[in-house]
Enzyme design. Sequence first.
Site, short mmCIF file in Angstrom:
data_model
loop_
_atom_site.label_atom_id
_atom_site.label_comp_id
_atom_site.label_asym_id
_atom_site.label_seq_id
_atom_site.Cartn_x
_atom_site.Cartn_y
_atom_site.Cartn_z
CG PHE A 84 -9.07 11.60 2.04
CD1 PHE A 84 -8.05 11.73 1.10
CD2 PHE A 84 -10.05 10.64 1.82
CE1 PHE A 84 -8.02 10.93 -0.02
CE2 PHE A 84 -10.02 9.83 0.70
CZ PHE A 84 -9.00 9.98 -0.22
CG ASN A 186 -9.25 4.71 2.24
OD1 ASN A 186 -8.26 4.42 1.57
ND2 ASN A 186 -10.08 5.68 1.90
N PRO A 187 -5.97 3.67 4.21
CG PRO A 187 -4.10 2.36 3.80
CD PRO A 187 -5.60 2.38 3.64
C1 LIG Z 1 -7.07 8.17 2.57
S1 LIG Z 1 -7.53 9.05 4.04
C2 LIG Z 1 -8.95 8.05 4.48
C3 LIG Z 1 -9.97 8.75 5.31
C4 LIG Z 1 -11.28 7.95 5.50
N1 LIG Z 1 -11.04 6.67 6.12
C5 LIG Z 1 -11.98 7.76 4.18
O1 LIG Z 1 -12.04 6.63 3.69
O2 LIG Z 1 -12.47 8.74 3.61
C6 LIG Z 1 -6.27 8.52 5.17
C7 LIG Z 1 -6.36 9.10 6.58
O3 LIG Z 1 -5.32 8.53 7.38
C8 LIG Z 1 -4.78 9.52 8.24
N2 LIG Z 1 -3.43 9.05 8.60
C9 LIG Z 1 -2.31 9.04 7.82
N3 LIG Z 1 -1.29 8.48 8.47
C10 LIG Z 1 -1.77 8.11 9.70
C11 LIG Z 1 -1.17 7.47 10.83
N4 LIG Z 1 0.10 7.09 10.81
N5 LIG Z 1 -1.94 7.27 11.91
C12 LIG Z 1 -3.25 7.65 11.93
N6 LIG Z 1 -3.87 8.26 10.89
C13 LIG Z 1 -3.13 8.48 9.78
C14 LIG Z 1 -4.83 10.78 7.43
O4 LIG Z 1 -4.79 11.93 8.26
C15 LIG Z 1 -6.16 10.60 6.70
O5 LIG Z 1 -7.21 11.16 7.45
#
Ligand SMILES: C[S@@+](CC[C@H](N)C(=O)[O-])C[C@H]1O[C@@H](n2cnc3c(N)ncnc32)[C@H](O)[C@@H]1O
Length: 296
Positions: A84, A186-187
């Site tokens: 992302f 930030n999910p």
């Molecule tokens: C919106 S991006 C945010 C990335 C970073 N924190 C930022 O702000 O740029 C959400 C991230 O959560 C990860 N992700 C999604 N579901 C997840 C889960 N159940 N456990 C761990 N990571 C997860 C995705 O792979 C992605 O990298």
Amino acid sequence: MINRVARALAAAGVEAPRAEAEQLAAYVLEVPRGRLALADGFTPAQRDRLDALVGRRLTREPLQHLLGSAGFRHLELAVGPGVFVPRPETELLAGWGIERARECAAPLVVDLCSGSGAIALAVAQEVPAARVVAVERSPAALAWLRRNAAGRAAAGDRPIDVVAADVTDPDLLADLAGQVDVLLCNPPYVPRSVTVPPEVAGHDPDEAVFGGADGLDVIRPVVDRAAALLRPGGAIGIEHDDTHAAAVPALLRGDGRYDRVAEHRDLAGRPRWASASRRADGTHADPAPAWQTDSS
Ligand SMILES: C[S@@+](CC[C@H](N)C(=O)[O-])C[C@H]1O[C@@H](n2cnc3c(N)ncnc32)[C@H](O)[C@@H]1O
């Protein structure tokens, strides 16, 4: 040349065509954008390279993928397919978390859903006393996260701990239960039915963007697990969709283990993240701190 590129980008629907044309030109000419006016002009090889990059941008490949990096607060992070692209609005959540962490002498900070490591590495850079733990599930994103973490450690920042795990796991980070000072997340939070721009749809991983039918599939278990991880008085900040201004604070209040629930807006006035404090079990909430008053 830059005018021509800007016109082409504008015609393709790119939002900031002039700024992007200048960034691409500066990248090809290998000069800072602010020094473009002093550059000699394009050699034929540079012109070809710029044309090729513009051709890719016209298909709405993200600018950051073309440049191979994205700015985030004081960092330049490596990004590309599989991770992302960090967004400017998340800098506000990171900044809020940095302020909370600075209130502790040796804070333990957890960044859930870490992606490129933007939030975790910003905290590590700006709060040298912090121990930072970054959690990410996607193997592709983890590769970018580890690369960025190694780069920052080589630059002198305190190394962060990278944990490959699912943040919805009820036993997540069991060894840290009750010890975390600041938890940031930030999910993926976009409701599945929402149509996203081509840069997002074609290039940000689906699992980084979409959070199920209502966008809350990851946020719900994170609210639950964070209450177990935070120490009494510890702070949580969660970014969310602009349709979640009521839903995420309601989840935090409904959990029963948080107080000082606050909703925060971005610079454009859109609801952007929610924060709360882990209540000390069996005690009444302390008076609201100053940071609660920056809520809407
Ligand atoms: C919106 S991006 C945010 C990335 C970073 N924190 C930022 O702000 O740029 C959400 C991230 O959560 C990860 N992700 C999604 N579901 C997840 C889960 N159940 N456990 C761990 N990571 C997860 C995705 O792979 C992605 O990298």
